[in-house]
Design a protein around this motif. Structure first.
Motif, short mmCIF file in Angstrom:
data_model
loop_
_atom_site.label_atom_id
_atom_site.label_comp_id
_atom_site.label_asym_id
_atom_site.label_seq_id
_atom_site.Cartn_x
_atom_site.Cartn_y
_atom_site.Cartn_z
N THR A 12 0.83 -1.21 0.00
CA THR A 12 0.00 0.00 0.00
C THR A 12 0.86 1.25 0.00
O THR A 12 0.62 2.19 -0.77
CB THR A 12 -0.92 0.00 1.23
N MET A 13 1.87 1.27 0.88
CA MET A 13 2.74 2.44 0.97
C MET A 13 3.46 2.70 -0.35
O MET A 13 3.47 3.83 -0.86
CB MET A 13 3.73 2.26 2.11
N SER A 14 4.07 1.68 -0.94
CA SER A 14 4.83 1.87 -2.18
C SER A 14 3.94 2.26 -3.34
O SER A 14 4.31 3.08 -4.18
CB SER A 14 5.60 0.58 -2.51
N MET B 3 2.88 5.97 -2.62
CA MET B 3 4.04 6.87 -2.63
C MET B 3 4.63 7.01 -4.03
O MET B 3 5.03 8.12 -4.43
CB MET B 3 5.11 6.34 -1.67
N HIS C 22 6.50 12.67 4.14
CA HIS C 22 6.11 11.25 4.14
C HIS C 22 7.23 10.38 4.73
O HIS C 22 6.96 9.48 5.55
CB HIS C 22 5.80 10.81 2.71
N MET D 199 7.21 8.03 8.07
CA MET D 199 7.48 6.60 8.05
C MET D 199 8.33 6.17 9.24
O MET D 199 8.13 5.08 9.79
CB MET D 199 8.21 6.22 6.75
N LEU E 146 -3.81 3.81 7.23
CA LEU E 146 -3.64 3.70 5.78
C LEU E 146 -4.96 3.99 5.05
O LEU E 146 -4.97 4.65 4.01
CB LEU E 146 -3.13 2.31 5.41
N SER F 108 -5.60 7.67 5.11
CA SER F 108 -4.78 8.33 4.09
C SER F 108 -5.47 8.31 2.73
O SER F 108 -5.51 9.33 2.02
CB SER F 108 -3.43 7.62 3.99
N LEU G 164 -0.13 7.98 5.53
CA LEU G 164 0.37 6.78 4.86
C LEU G 164 1.66 6.28 5.52
O LEU G 164 1.81 5.08 5.78
CB LEU G 164 0.63 7.09 3.38
N GLY G 165 2.57 7.20 5.81
CA GLY G 165 3.83 6.81 6.44
C GLY G 165 3.62 6.27 7.85
O GLY G 165 4.22 5.25 8.23
N TRP H 100 2.04 2.80 7.68
CA TRP H 100 3.05 1.81 7.29
C TRP H 100 3.90 1.41 8.48
O TRP H 100 4.16 0.22 8.70
CB TRP H 100 3.94 2.39 6.20
N GLN I 224 6.18 -5.39 -3.18
CA GLN I 224 6.58 -4.00 -3.38
C GLN I 224 7.06 -3.76 -4.81
O GLN I 224 6.73 -2.73 -5.42
CB GLN I 224 7.70 -3.63 -2.39
#
Length: 396
Positions: free
Chosen positions: A220-222, A225, A250, A254, A281, A284, A304-305, A308, A343
């Motif tokens: 989700t983060m990658s 981002m 961000h 994280m 998340l 976000s 988001l960070g 994560w 990822q």
């Protein structure tokens, strides 16, 4: 010097390789590659190299021990720096891509620091140790790029060659720091067996929960981002300064929660923090859906960070505290292979998604996955009796 402090310092020093590829890969590819469409190839190859090297990295450490294995990983980082420096001097795009791939391999060893930190302390302190090592990501994100940028003009004829020389020196310093790492293998029970086979581990519901949580966190983060700079620049036409500020915010979000995420996990448990991380998340995605001003991007990527950090740290703590025997190398290898393969896949898909679906729907697309993650986290964890703790014994 404690192992946790050694690993935190090593994280600061050796975490700069992949950052250098991300920062300079696109710029150098525009000059070195025969086709502008290949500009993202070095970054993609670095992520692919990391995913493909997770299982071999675990195997190397199982055979040689943690200290020798991690020093070997730092040595690969030195080699990657030399290859990239030579590629810039020779204006070779192929060699630069190969060097980027090697940086991915070196990073596959670096991401193992969190597991070594957990092995170095009592189980009740494992989540704190993991979060402190992840905190080193702030140092690698701030110190590494600044040092590399300062050295970009060392070699006047070949800009950025000096940057990779500095990255190589940081890996060398990291290898020296890792020599202070004390063995952790003596803390586990040993025998002639290597522990349960991979098939038995994969059937363990606890391992599946930890792997899914890590994959959802990183995926989700990658995904978001990677899509954010494309959306801010090409769709909503924000300035380069705004994009830089947003991404820096961000990155800080994280890693700064690592100051307290370990304590939260120790107090409330992995399952509760998995749920909180998933909810952050989801928040976000909702913030990014309702608007596309710089403030919406900033708040969304900060959430988001933070999400994560909580979800990924909880997943790592669950894995590290429940697999403490010789099977831990296989369990960690399986986990990292799935997490970083996910990822790699989503990073490659992010650009296509945001250009086809738009920023708002790209964010909404992750909500079903997060709903499933919350459902999985809410399910009761297996009892400790189902965890492989003694070499060669399956769960009873």
């Amino acid at each position: 010097m404690s192992n946790v402090l050694v690993l935190l310092l090593a994280q600061v020093l050796t975490g700069s390789g992949l950052t250098a590829v991300v920062l300079f890969g696109g710029i150098l590819s525009a000059e070195l590659s025969p086709n502008p469409a290949w500009a993202t190839a070095p970054v993609s190859l670095a992520v692919v190299g990391m995913a493909l090297s997770t299982l071999p990295a675990s195997l190397v450490m199982r055979l040689t021990g943690r200290r020798r294995g991690l020093i070997a990983g730092a040595s690969v980082g030195i080699l990657a720096s030399l290859v990239c420096t030579y590629a810039i001097a020779q204006t070779s795009f192929v060699l630069f891509c190969f060097g980027s791939l090697l940086f991915g391999t070196a990073t596959a060893f670096t991401v193992q620091y969190r597991f070594v930190a957990a092995e170095s302390v009592p189980a009740e302190r494992a989540s704190r140790a993991i979060s402190y090592v992840l905190l080193g990501g702030i140092g690698s994100a701030l110190i590494g790029p600044q040092a590399a940028m300062a050295a970009r003009a060392w070699w006047v004829q070949h800009e950025y060659a000096g940057s990779f020389v500095v990255v190589g020196l940081m890996y060398a310093l990291g290898a020296l720091v890792l020599r202070k790492l004390r063995p952790t293998e003596s803390k586990t029970i040993t025998s002639s067996s290597d522990g349960p086979p991979v098939r038995a581990l994969i059937r363990d519901p606890l391992l599946r929960k930890a792997v899914i949580a890590g994959a959802v966190a990183f995926g989700t983060m990658s995904f978001i981002m990677t899509a954010a700079p494309v959306s801010m620049h090409s769709i909503h036409h924000h300035s380069a300064e705004a994009i830089t500020w947003t991404i820096q915010s961000h990155i800080l979000a994280m890693y700064l929660p690592s100051l307290f995420s370990g304590q939260l996990i120790a107090r409330f448990g992995e399952r509760a923090m998995m749920i909180v991380g998933s909810l952050l998340l989801a928040a976000s995605a909702l913030v990014s859906f309702v608007g596309h001003d710089v403030s919406h991007y900033g708040i969304g990527l900060v959430l988001l960070g933070a999400g994560w950090n909580l979800l990924f740290t909880a997943a790592t703590a669950l894995l590290a505290t429940h697999y403490t025997g010789p099977e831990r190398h296989r369990a960690q290898g399986i986990n990292d292979f799935v997490v970083f393969s996910s990822q790699a896949c989503v990073s490659l898909l992010a650009g296509l998604a945001v250009t086809r679906l738009g920023w708002e729907w790209t964010n909404l697309s992750v909500l079903p996955l997060l709903a499933v993650m919350i459902w999985i986290a809410c399910r009761k964890l297996p009892s400790p009796a189902h965890v492989y703790r003694v070499e060669g014994l399956a769960d009873k």
